[in-house]
Structures are given as structure tokens and as C-alpha cells.
Write a protein that holds these residues in place. Structure first.
Motif, mmCIF file in Angstrom:
data_model
loop_
_atom_site.group_PDB
_atom_site.id
_atom_site.type_symbol
_atom_site.label_atom_id
_atom_site.label_comp_id
_atom_site.label_asym_id
_atom_site.label_seq_id
_atom_site.Cartn_x
_atom_site.Cartn_y
_atom_site.Cartn_z
ATOM 1 N N ALA A 174 67.141 44.841 -26.522
ATOM 2 C CA ALA A 174 68.189 44.737 -25.479
ATOM 3 C C ALA A 174 67.575 44.337 -24.145
ATOM 4 O O ALA A 174 67.806 44.958 -23.109
ATOM 5 N N LEU A 175 66.747 43.310 -24.174
ATOM 6 C CA LEU A 175 66.077 42.874 -22.929
ATOM 7 C C LEU A 175 67.084 42.182 -22.018
ATOM 8 O O LEU A 175 67.852 41.334 -22.479
ATOM 9 N N PRO A 176 67.093 42.553 -20.738
ATOM 10 C CA PRO A 176 68.038 41.897 -19.809
ATOM 11 C C PRO A 176 67.541 40.500 -19.455
ATOM 12 O O PRO A 176 66.347 40.187 -19.568
ATOM 13 N N PRO A 177 68.441 39.655 -18.949
ATOM 14 C CA PRO A 177 68.011 38.317 -18.507
ATOM 15 C C PRO A 177 67.033 38.441 -17.334
ATOM 16 O O PRO A 177 67.096 39.365 -16.527
ATOM 17 N N ALA A 178 66.132 37.523 -17.219
ATOM 18 C CA ALA A 178 65.129 37.530 -16.135
ATOM 19 C C ALA A 178 65.725 36.870 -14.899
ATOM 20 O O ALA A 178 66.074 35.699 -14.926
ATOM 21 N N PHE A 179 65.869 37.707 -13.791
ATOM 22 C CA PHE A 179 66.406 37.168 -12.548
ATOM 23 C C PHE A 179 65.306 36.811 -11.553
ATOM 24 O O PHE A 179 65.548 36.094 -10.595
ATOM 25 N N SER A 180 64.125 37.393 -11.698
ATOM 26 C CA SER A 180 63.045 37.107 -10.745
ATOM 27 C C SER A 180 62.487 35.713 -10.987
ATOM 28 O O SER A 180 62.427 35.228 -12.125
ATOM 29 N N ALA B 96 58.840 60.277 -23.830
ATOM 30 C CA ALA B 96 57.480 59.734 -23.863
ATOM 31 C C ALA B 96 57.127 59.250 -25.268
ATOM 32 O O ALA B 96 56.499 58.189 -25.435
ATOM 33 N N ALA B 97 57.535 60.033 -26.278
ATOM 34 C CA ALA B 97 57.256 59.604 -27.660
ATOM 35 C C ALA B 97 57.985 58.304 -27.977
ATOM 36 O O ALA B 97 57.425 57.383 -28.609
ATOM 37 N N GLN B 98 59.264 58.225 -27.530
ATOM 38 C CA GLN B 98 60.014 56.995 -27.784
ATOM 39 C C GLN B 98 59.395 55.814 -27.059
ATOM 40 O O GLN B 98 59.327 54.700 -27.601
ATOM 41 N N ALA B 99 58.932 56.056 -25.835
ATOM 42 C CA ALA B 99 58.285 54.969 -25.094
ATOM 43 C C ALA B 99 57.021 54.506 -25.800
ATOM 44 O O ALA B 99 56.712 53.295 -25.858
ATOM 45 N N ALA B 100 56.253 55.476 -26.357
ATOM 46 C CA ALA B 100 55.049 55.087 -27.103
ATOM 47 C C ALA B 100 55.414 54.246 -28.327
ATOM 48 O O ALA B 100 54.744 53.252 -28.650
ATOM 49 N N THR B 101 56.503 54.656 -29.002
ATOM 50 C CA THR B 101 56.943 53.882 -30.164
ATOM 51 C C THR B 101 57.342 52.459 -29.772
ATOM 52 O O THR B 101 57.000 51.463 -30.433
ATOM 53 N N VAL B 102 58.088 52.366 -28.646
ATOM 54 C CA VAL B 102 58.521 51.038 -28.181
ATOM 55 C C VAL B 102 57.310 50.199 -27.802
ATOM 56 O O VAL B 102 57.258 48.990 -28.087
ATOM 57 N N ASP B 103 56.323 50.835 -27.154
ATOM 58 C CA ASP B 103 55.119 50.076 -26.779
ATOM 59 C C ASP B 103 54.399 49.570 -28.027
ATOM 60 O O ASP B 103 53.913 48.410 -28.065
ATOM 61 N N GLY B 104 54.294 50.399 -29.081
ATOM 62 C CA GLY B 104 53.646 49.949 -30.324
ATOM 63 C C GLY B 104 54.390 48.789 -30.956
ATOM 64 O O GLY B 104 53.785 47.821 -31.430
ATOM 65 N N GLU B 105 55.742 48.910 -30.947
ATOM 66 C CA GLU B 105 56.540 47.812 -31.508
ATOM 67 C C GLU B 105 56.366 46.541 -30.706
ATOM 68 O O GLU B 105 56.292 45.438 -31.271
ATOM 69 N N ALA B 106 56.311 46.709 -29.387
ATOM 70 C CA ALA B 106 56.118 45.520 -28.532
ATOM 71 C C ALA B 106 54.768 44.868 -28.801
ATOM 72 O O ALA B 106 54.657 43.629 -28.855
ATOM 73 N N VAL C 170 59.864 31.728 -36.467
ATOM 74 C CA VAL C 170 59.396 32.460 -35.265
ATOM 75 C C VAL C 170 60.519 32.585 -34.231
ATOM 76 O O VAL C 170 60.711 33.648 -33.609
ATOM 77 N N LEU C 171 61.280 31.515 -33.997
ATOM 78 C CA LEU C 171 62.369 31.569 -33.014
ATOM 79 C C LEU C 171 63.435 32.580 -33.425
ATOM 80 O O LEU C 171 63.941 33.348 -32.595
ATOM 81 N N ASP C 172 63.751 32.580 -34.738
ATOM 82 C CA ASP C 172 64.742 33.562 -35.194
ATOM 83 C C ASP C 172 64.215 34.983 -35.001
ATOM 84 O O ASP C 172 64.958 35.903 -34.629
ATOM 85 N N ALA C 173 62.917 35.160 -35.261
ATOM 86 C CA ALA C 173 62.333 36.504 -35.088
ATOM 87 C C ALA C 173 62.345 36.922 -33.616
ATOM 88 O O ALA C 173 62.612 38.089 -33.278
ATOM 89 N N ALA C 174 62.057 35.957 -32.712
ATOM 90 C CA ALA C 174 62.055 36.285 -31.279
ATOM 91 C C ALA C 174 63.452 36.662 -30.795
ATOM 92 O O ALA C 174 63.629 37.618 -30.018
ATOM 93 N N GLN C 175 64.480 35.909 -31.262
ATOM 94 C CA GLN C 175 65.843 36.259 -30.865
ATOM 95 C C GLN C 175 66.252 37.629 -31.415
ATOM 96 O O GLN C 175 66.911 38.422 -30.742
ATOM 97 N N GLY C 176 65.835 37.900 -32.652
ATOM 98 C CA GLY C 176 66.140 39.210 -33.202
ATOM 99 C C GLY C 176 65.446 40.328 -32.428
ATOM 100 O O GLY C 176 66.007 41.392 -32.199
ATOM 101 N N LEU C 177 64.195 40.045 -32.018
ATOM 102 C CA LEU C 177 63.469 41.034 -31.222
ATOM 103 C C LEU C 177 64.155 41.266 -29.872
ATOM 104 O O LEU C 177 64.261 42.416 -29.401
ATOM 105 N N ARG C 178 64.657 40.198 -29.221
ATOM 106 C CA ARG C 178 65.365 40.364 -27.939
ATOM 107 C C ARG C 178 66.614 41.210 -28.120
ATOM 108 O O ARG C 178 66.923 42.077 -27.286
ATOM 109 N N ARG C 179 67.355 40.947 -29.221
ATOM 110 C CA ARG C 179 68.544 41.762 -29.458
ATOM 111 C C ARG C 179 68.184 43.218 -29.744
ATOM 112 O O ARG C 179 68.846 44.148 -29.300
ATOM 113 N N GLU C 180 67.080 43.423 -30.498
ATOM 114 C CA GLU C 180 66.688 44.783 -30.849
ATOM 115 C C GLU C 180 66.258 45.567 -29.607
ATOM 116 O O GLU C 180 66.592 46.747 -29.462
#
Length: 446
Positions: A276-282, A215-225, A264-274
Motif C-alpha cells: 500500500a505504498l502511497p504515490p511519491a509527491f517529493s 516493532a515485530a511487524q515492522a521487522a517483518t515488513v523490513d525483511g519482506e522489503a 518482474v513488472l507484474d511482481a513489482a505492481q503486486g508488491l506495491r499493492r501489498e
């Protein structure tokens, strides 16, 4: 009259009944000598036994022959003459008053009773006493043998009792040992249970700590997001500003905006790698509610195209893959043919369902209310149809709902019943209710 006295006619007579052994011997002797007499020489009451064998004559005419010997002197004399011919020596010795000592007393008494020599009463009484002594001796011997047998049985019973007692004591000792072993195993099992409970409590505590960390890690991830979404919003604002500047033809601002956009694009790609977001299939089209091929259910059968009482509707429902038809038996029969006896109602409905099962290949279950039965039903279910009766205290409606709940979600289940409560209940759990009239019209076509 005492034995040895003479009656009013000057002849001797017995003062007591003839001993039974002597009487049987007299009957046997008369039966053997009977065959040497002609029918006219026989007393009228014995003539019907003239053609009998000696054995049957003694069996069926014993009393009559004994009475004739006693009351018919002429008949007795004729029998005596035959006995003198067949038992010459014994008869002469008896008439001479000196019967042989080795002769059977019963035979002596029987011949004396028929021949009636002087002193015959004493011979008969002596034979009776001798027979009584022999019977007493035999009874004593039999009693002695019986006593020995009972003593042997008592000895055997005592030995068997001792053996059984020893076996019982051995079994009791074995049972005690087994009980001690079971007590030890029980104590060991209780100890294992306690250790297991302690391990379970430890595992629950560890799980709770892991959950807290997650739960703490999830809160941290939510803050980062949220922080990244804020940066992305700022980047979008800058991009919009750069677009406005481009439209205004400011080349220097174009360069600055392009530089900011690349950042901004470089930051967004770095954020996706950080992250580990999966590709969107929906895709948006996946959110639209519709029926895909191969996933049709009874609820998807078009209702506007066919009437609720059109038999073709039931054919379409049963044509679904792995369809299961559940029939409220008495609800259908009392709708279609209520005047018939219950037994004939069941047979008529099951016969129609058997034909329908053969035509469609669908699984079919017919449910009857067990409360309608006065006695167990001797019924052979037809091929392809399962027949069930509800248990005491359970209605057919409850049994139908149990059958529907037992099916896996997604399987086409069609319930035939006019009962609105049953129809609404099965519809809530995914089954398709149809009216009894629809099934009756479909069966009328078979």
C-alpha cells in the motif's frame, strides 16, 4: 473669722469662699442690673463692658463683677438699688429677716450677698449647704441611674455572650460535620486515584505490548522489503542481460527477456499493492535550500546590498509581515545621548519609537533595566509602544531573551542592542540583531 462675727469695721463677713452656685447667681443678677447704671456710675474696670449684653457681660466680666461687688461698696449699693426695683418682694422679705420658705435658696443667698442685710452670712451659708445637699442628691440619683444602666448593659452583655457562645457551638458543630464530609470525600478521592493509577499501569502495559507487536511487524515488513529488493535486483540483472542479448540480435533471448520483464513488472505492481505504498509527491527540486515567496524572515534580508548602519535596512526589516521590534532602551540612549538624565533619555527614545510605530505599523517593545531605578517610574507609554522594566534581580538582557523566546517560530523579531552577548543570544533563537546606531540613524530621519 466665724460666720456671723463682725470684722474690725463692725460688718459681717464670710469666713470661706462664696459657694459656686451662689456666685454664678450673683454674677447673673449683677449682669442684668448692670444696664441700668450709667458709665460714670460703674467702676473703671467694668466700664469697657457697658455696651455688652447681659449674657456676654456675665461670660467675659464675671470675675471682675464679682470682685467689684465684694470690694466696691458704692457699686454694690447701686446694684442693690436696681435689684430692689426688679425683685421687690424677695428683697423686702430678705431685708426684713424672713425670706419665703418656697424661694430658691440660691436666689435668697445671692440677693442677701448683694443687699447685705443683718444675718446675710447665715443666709449665704445656708444656701451653700442647701446647694451641697441638692448636688449630693443629684449625684446620688445620677449614680443610681448609672448603676441601673450598667446593670442593664451587663445583663445585655451576658445575654449577647450566651447567644454568641451558642452560635459558636453551632458553627463548631457545622464545621465538624463539614470536616467529616471532607474526610469522606478525601478517602473517596484517594480510592479513585489508586484505581486510576492501576488503570494507568494496565494501559502502559497494553501500550508496551502494542509497541512490541508493532516493532515485530515492522521487522517483518523490513525483511519482506529486503527480499523484494533482492528480487528486483535479480530482475534488473536479467533485464540488463536481455538488453545485451537484444543488441547482439538474439531473437530467442529477446523473447525470454521480454517474458522475464513482464514477470518482474507484474511482481513489482503486486508488491506495491501489498505494501500500500502511497504515490511519491517529493521531487528533487524540493530538496534545494531557498526562500519561497511569502516565507521571508529577518535573516533572509540581503546584507550585501545595504550597510549594517543604513536606516533603509531597518525599514526593510520592519516591512516584514507581523514584525516585532524589541529595543534595549538604555543601550540605545547611552549610545546616542549619554549626557542627558535617565528620565529625559527615556522620554526622547520613546517619543521617537512612537513616531516610528505610526509610520511602519510594526509592534514595538522597549525594555529598560529596573536596577537603574531609584523609585517607581510614573510614565505613560506612548501610543503603539510597549514599555517594560525588568524585575529586581532580573537584567534587561534576560528580559529581552524571554520576550524573544515567547514569540512563535517564524515570526520576524528584530532586536536592537550593541551588546554582543544579547545579539548572539537572540540570533540563536531566530531573531535578527541590529546595532543601536542603526536605530538612532533611523530615528534621526523622523
Amino acid at each position: 473669722m466665724a460666720a456671723g462675727d463682725v470684722d474690725s469695721g463692725g460688718t459681717e463677713a464670710l469666713d470661706r469662699p462664696l459657694p459656686e452656685g451662689v456666685r454664678r447667681r450673683v454674677v447673673a443678677l449683677v449682669a442684668d442690673a448692670f444696664g441700668g447704671l450709667t458709665v460714670t456710675e460703674l467702676p473703671p474696670q467694668l466700664r469697657q463692658y457697658a455696651r455688652f449684653t447681659p449674657t456676654r457681660r456675665a461670660k467675659f466680666a464675671g470675675n471682675a463683677m464679682a470682685a467689684a461687688v465684694e470690694t466696691e461698696p458704692l457699686f454694690r449699693q447701686r446694684i442693690g438699688a436696681r435689684l430692689r426695683e426688679t425683685h421687690t418682694e424677695l428683697a423686702e422679705a430678705i431685708e426684713g429677716g424672713s425670706p419665703p420658705a418656697a424661694a430658691d435658696p440660691v436666689d435668697v443667698a445671692a440677693l442677701a450677698f448683694v443687699l447685705r442685710p443683718a444675718g446675710w452670712v447665715k443666709l449665704v451659708e445656708a444656701a451653700g449647704e442647701e446647694a451641697q445637699r441638692a448636688d449630693a442628691e443629684r449625684a446620688g440619683e445620677e449614680a443610681e441611674r448609672e448603676l441601673r444602666r450598667l446593670r442593664e448593659e451587663l445583663t445585655q452583655a451576658r445575654a449577647a455572650a450566651r447567644t454568641e457562645a451558642e452560635r459558636t457551638r453551632a458553627e463548631l458543630e457545622a464545621a465538624r460535620k463539614e470536616a467529616d464530609g471532607l474526610h469522606r470525600k478525601l478517602r473517596s478521592a484517594l480510592s479513585d486515584v489508586k484505581r486510576g493509577e492501576a488503570a494507568l499501569r494496565k494501559a502502559e502495559a497494553e501500550l508496551e505490548s502494542v509497541r512490541s507487536a508493532a516493532a515485530a511487524q515492522a521487522a517483518t515488513v523490513d525483511g519482506e522489503a529486503r527480499r523484494l529488493r533482492s528480487r528486483l535486483a535479480e530482475a534488473e540483472s536479467a533485464l540488463e542481460a536481455s538488453r545485451r542479448a537484444a543488441r547482439e540480435g538474439r531473437s530467442v533471448e529477446d523473447m525470454r527477456v521480454r517474458l522475464l520483464l513482464d514477470t518482474v513488472l507484474d511482481a513489482a505492481q503486486g508488491l506495491r499493492r501489498e505494501l500500500a505504498l502511497p504515490p511519491a509527491f517529493s521531487r528533487p527540486a524540493d530538496t534545494v535550500d531557498a526562500v519561497e515567496p511569502g516565507k521571508m524572515t529577518p535573516k533572509d534580508i540581503a546584507r550585501r546590498a545595504l550597510s549594517e548602519t543604513d536606516p533603509a535596512l531597518l525599514d526593510q526589516l520592519l516591512a516584514l509581515p507581523q514584525a516585532h521590534l524589541v529595543v534595549d532602551g538604555y543601550n540605545v540612549t547611552k549610545t546616542g545621548y549619554p549626557t542627558m538624565p535617565l528620565e529625559k533619555q527615556r522620554l526622547r527614545l520613546l517619543g521617537g519609537l512612537a513616531v516610528l510605530a505610526a509610520q511602519t505599523g510594526a509592534e514595538m517593545t522597549c525594555v529598560f533595566d529596573g536596577a537603574e531605578l531609584a523609585a517607581p517610574v510614573l510614565l505613560a507609554p506612548p501610543r503603539g509602544v510597549r514599555v517594560l522594566f525588568s524585575k529586581p534581580g532580573v537584567t534587561a538582557d534576560e528580559l529581552i531573551r524571554q520576550l524573544v523566546r515567547a514569540e512563535p517560530p517564524g515570526r520576524p523579531v528584530v532586536v536592537v542592542s550593541t551588546d554582543r552577548e544579547v545579539a548572539d543570544g537572540v540570533a540563536k533563537v531566530g531573531a535578527r540583531p541590529v546595532a543601536s546606531a542603526l536605530l538612532l540613524r533611523r530615528l534621526a530621519r523622523t
